[in-house]
Each structure stands twice: as C-alpha cells, then as structure tokens.
Enzyme design. Structure first.
Site, short mmCIF file in Angstrom:
data_model
loop_
_atom_site.label_atom_id
_atom_site.label_comp_id
_atom_site.label_asym_id
_atom_site.label_seq_id
_atom_site.Cartn_x
_atom_site.Cartn_y
_atom_site.Cartn_z
N ALA A 13 6.64 8.62 -10.58
CA ALA A 13 5.70 8.04 -9.86
C ALA A 13 4.85 9.07 -8.90
O ALA A 13 5.71 9.54 -8.04
CB ALA A 13 6.11 6.67 -9.17
N LYS A 21 10.53 5.66 8.67
CA LYS A 21 9.98 5.21 7.18
C LYS A 21 11.03 4.31 6.46
O LYS A 21 12.08 4.66 6.42
CB LYS A 21 9.36 6.30 6.29
CG LYS A 21 9.15 5.99 4.90
CD LYS A 21 7.76 5.48 5.07
CE LYS A 21 7.11 4.79 3.64
NZ LYS A 21 6.74 5.60 2.77
N HIS A 25 2.99 13.33 1.22
CA HIS A 25 4.34 13.99 0.66
C HIS A 25 3.87 15.45 0.44
O HIS A 25 3.08 15.84 -0.37
CB HIS A 25 4.69 13.28 -0.68
CG HIS A 25 4.90 11.77 -0.58
ND1 HIS A 25 6.15 11.39 -0.35
CD2 HIS A 25 4.23 10.94 -0.67
CE1 HIS A 25 6.05 10.16 -0.42
NE2 HIS A 25 4.99 9.75 -0.37
N LEU A 48 3.39 4.56 -7.41
CA LEU A 48 3.95 3.18 -6.88
C LEU A 48 3.45 3.24 -5.47
O LEU A 48 3.32 4.00 -4.81
CB LEU A 48 5.40 3.57 -6.81
CG LEU A 48 6.00 3.18 -8.33
CD1 LEU A 48 7.59 3.52 -8.03
CD2 LEU A 48 5.95 1.91 -8.76
N ASP A 59 -1.32 9.16 0.30
CA ASP A 59 -0.10 9.17 -0.21
C ASP A 59 -0.03 10.19 -1.45
O ASP A 59 0.49 10.05 -2.50
CB ASP A 59 -0.01 7.68 -1.12
CG ASP A 59 1.44 7.62 -1.53
OD1 ASP A 59 2.55 8.16 -1.18
OD2 ASP A 59 1.73 6.62 -2.54
C1 NCD Z 1 5.77 9.06 -3.68
C2 NCD Z 1 6.52 10.29 -4.35
O1 NCD Z 1 6.53 10.83 -5.25
O2 NCD Z 1 7.33 10.77 -3.18
N1 NCD Z 1 5.35 8.41 -5.24
C3 NCD Z 1 4.24 7.49 -5.20
O3 NCD Z 1 4.06 7.11 -6.61
N2 NCD Z 1 3.65 7.24 -4.57
C4 NCD Z 1 6.70 7.90 -3.26
C5 NCD Z 1 5.98 6.70 -2.57
O4 NCD Z 1 5.21 6.96 -1.65
O5 NCD Z 1 6.20 5.57 -3.25
ZN ZN Z 2 4.16 7.75 -0.47
#
Ligand code: NCD
Ligand code: ZN
Length: 351
Positions: free
Chosen positions: A266, A102, A15, A222, A250
């Site tokens: 999250a 996705k 991200h 998450l 992630d």
């Molecule tokens: C991710 C986000 O913040 O974009 N958050 C996470 O807890 N992993 C979204 C995701 O991949 O679930």
């Molecule tokens: Zn993610």
C-alpha cells in the site's frame, strides 16, 4: 487564473524511507515544501530520540550536495509501540528530537507490525504528551481483519478515537489522511482538539478508480480510497479553507516490484507532483482563493509555528508526469498519475 503565488507550503505527512530510496525521493519533497513531518515507519522503526536524531542527520546529509534545498526542515516523529514509555517521549520532545508521536495500530499498514496492539497500553504516554502539548498523529484505522476494509476508519473513530478524546481532552491530535465523510464531521465537531491531513490522491480517486480497466496497484494505498460521496466530502473540507484541515501528501514510495506483485504494498508516491495535483483540485472546486490556507497556513497554525516567509508559484502550463523515478540501485518507482498531463506546473521559488 494563470498563476498562483502562495507562501511556501509544508507537507505534514511524508514517507522518505532510507538509503538509496530516500536519495531518490527526498529532492522532490524538498523542492516543493519547506518543512515536512517525517513518518517513522522504517523497516526498523524510529522509536527512540537517538534513532530520530540519526535519521534526521541522514536526511540532511542526503541534501547537503544540493544548496537549493539546504533550507528543508525535517520534523521527526516517534513510532509508538506497546513498550514506549512516558520518559522516552518526554526526553525526545524536550530535547527536540521528536516533534510529534505517531500511532499505528499494529498491522494497520506498511511496517506497522511493531505498532500498538491496544491503546490502553499507552495511557501513561498520552498523559505525558497531553501535559507537554506534544501532538499525537494517528493512523485512524482498526486493523481487525473481521472489520471490512472500507469501514476501518469509521470503526476506529467510534471505538478508539471518541473514547480517547474524552479521556484526554487536552491531547492535540491529527487524524492523518482522512478518507470518509464521517471523519470530516468528527474533525469539525472536535476541532478544538483535532485536525486532519488530506492527501491529494484521496481528493482525486475513489475506490472504483482502483479498478479502472483492471486492478491498478499504483492507486492502492491505506486507508483505501472510499466511495465517491466520501471523496466529495473530502474535497469540500479541503477547499473550505477551514483551519482544521491541512495538506499532508502521505507520499509513500514503493519499488515497482513491491507494488506489481501478488501481494502488493500500500502506498502512493506523489512527491513529484503534489502541489500541482492539489492546485488542480482547488481550481476544479473554484476555490483557488483557499489554496494557501490549506497548503501553507492551517498546518503551521495548528502546530504553533510561523507560516513560511518565502513563496512558491505555479503556472497554468501543461506538463507530463514522468513515467518512472529511478533509484540508483537500478529499481524504480511509478508516481501517481505517471504519464498523464497536469494543468499546473510549479515554477522556481520566490515567484
Ligand atoms: C504508507 C507506507 O507505505 O509507508 N502506505 C500507505 O498506503 N499510505 C503507510 C501509511 O501511511 O499508511
Ligand atoms: Zn502515511
């Protein structure tokens, strides 16, 4: 062993956000990885080829001043909604705007309110993807609030994923950021069709660690980390070298104020120290000989790409993870393991 030299890894789940946040976090990912799959869950999600193209250009432009990172290659994804059409998917994939699509179940995680309310709505899209050989990346959790948060991945596998792979046996699927031993088993059994990414943090923390000494918002993500038995299963899977498991951090930055809040977001930010975290896990599991497979070979093989030519090196050298990463608007992000000492340190390229 005091030095690891492996082909340059790719991060198959990142991200980057946008704007000043992206400027702050992107160099960390570009320093460690050659390619990265960029998640489309912006505040205004990436749902069309045009939006993907514009976002990709913003990413590349943000790195322009830094020639060191000029080879970084963002691989863009399409955020699926109930309205996504087969035509949009085909146009985006054939035109090389979308590398993959996705699937976020609606309201499963950050910026997923426009996600999919019922996978049945996407049957025509999945048919097109299956024909095109376009990978489907899945956030594998149900978002039904009556399902216990720790059971959401398992319920998703049973109720959504199993029927999906039966209906579309040629659809290439990645179960993103798996967190349970049931997911490990499911992926292994269906490895002809399904692979999985595994994050560094899910290899390192279990659900109890979120509450070490009090509530730790910077360990909240998450899918939520599960019991120790699941963490151990993930460590076995990642360090086995099995081709169906590969690296996806992630890394998901949020500003401190959005994490340390009465309703905190999250996401764990691990771009600063991702390879070092993984290397430590592989060393602890006596599996450094499998590190390159997990980090640099299995992902490209799944996606039908060549492994990278250049190399990275990590040395056995203690270093302290920064407390904060600053954003130019005056806010900051707390990285995973901030202020803690790690054993491995990534060096310069081509080591
Ligand atoms: C991710 C986000 O913040 O974009 N958050 C996470 O807890 N992993 C979204 C995701 O991949 O679930
Ligand atoms: Zn993610």
């Amino acid at each position: 062993m005091t030095k690891i030299i492996i082909k340059r890894p790719d991060d198959w789940h990142v991200h980057l956000r946008d704007g000043v946040m992206m400027e702050a976090v992107l160099p960390y990912t570009a320093r460690q990885f050659h390619r990265a799959i960029i998640m489309p869950n912006l505040v205004n999600p990436i749902t069309t080829p045009r939006l993907a193209d514009e976002y990709k250009k913003r990413i590349l432009q943000s790195l322009e001043a830094n020639t060191e990172y000029s080879k970084f290659m963002p691989l863009m994804t399409c955020y699926l909604t109930d309205e996504t059409s087969g035509d949009i998917i085909a146009e985006g994939f054939k035109g090389e705007y979308f590398f993959a699509a996705k699937l976020y179940p609606a309201n499963a995680t950050t910026n997923s309110s426009m996600g999919v309310t019922d996978v049945k709505n996407l049957v025509p899209v999945f048919s097109v993807m299956e024909q095109l050989g376009m990978p489907l990346l899945i956030h594998g959790e149900v978002s039904d609030s009556s399902i216990d948060i720790f059971d959401r991945e398992y319920v998703f596998i049973k109720e959504i994923l199993m029927p999906l792979i039966n209906e579309f046996p040629k659809l290439k699927i990645v179960m993103e950021h798996i967190t349970t031993k049931e997911a490990v088993e499911f992926v292994r059994i269906n490895r002809k069709q399904v692979s999985a990414t595994i994050t560094a943090h899910h290899l390192i923390i279990n659900r109890t660690n979120i509450f070490d000494g009090g509530i730790n918002p910077h360990k909240y993500c998450l899918p939520i980390p599960k019991r120790e038995v699941h963490r151990l299963s993930l460590r076995e899977a990642a360090t086995s070298g099995d081709s169906c498991f590969f690296l996806g951090t992630d890394t998901a930055p949020h500003r401190i104020g959005d994490k340390e809040s009465s309703c905190g977001c999250a996401g764990i930010f691990s771009a600063v120290n991702a390879l070092e975290l993984y290397a430590q896990v592989f060393e602890e599991e006596n599996a450094l000989n499998k590190f390159e497979k997990f980090a640099s070979l299995n992902g490209p093989a799944f996606y039908g790409l060549k492994a990278n030519e250049d190399k990275v090196n990590l040395s056995k050298k203690k270093w302290r993870v920064p407390d904060l990463i600053h954003i130019s608007d005056g806010s900051s992000i707390i990285p995973f393991k901030a202020g803690e000492t790690l054993d491995w340190k990534m060096g310069s390229s081509n080591g």
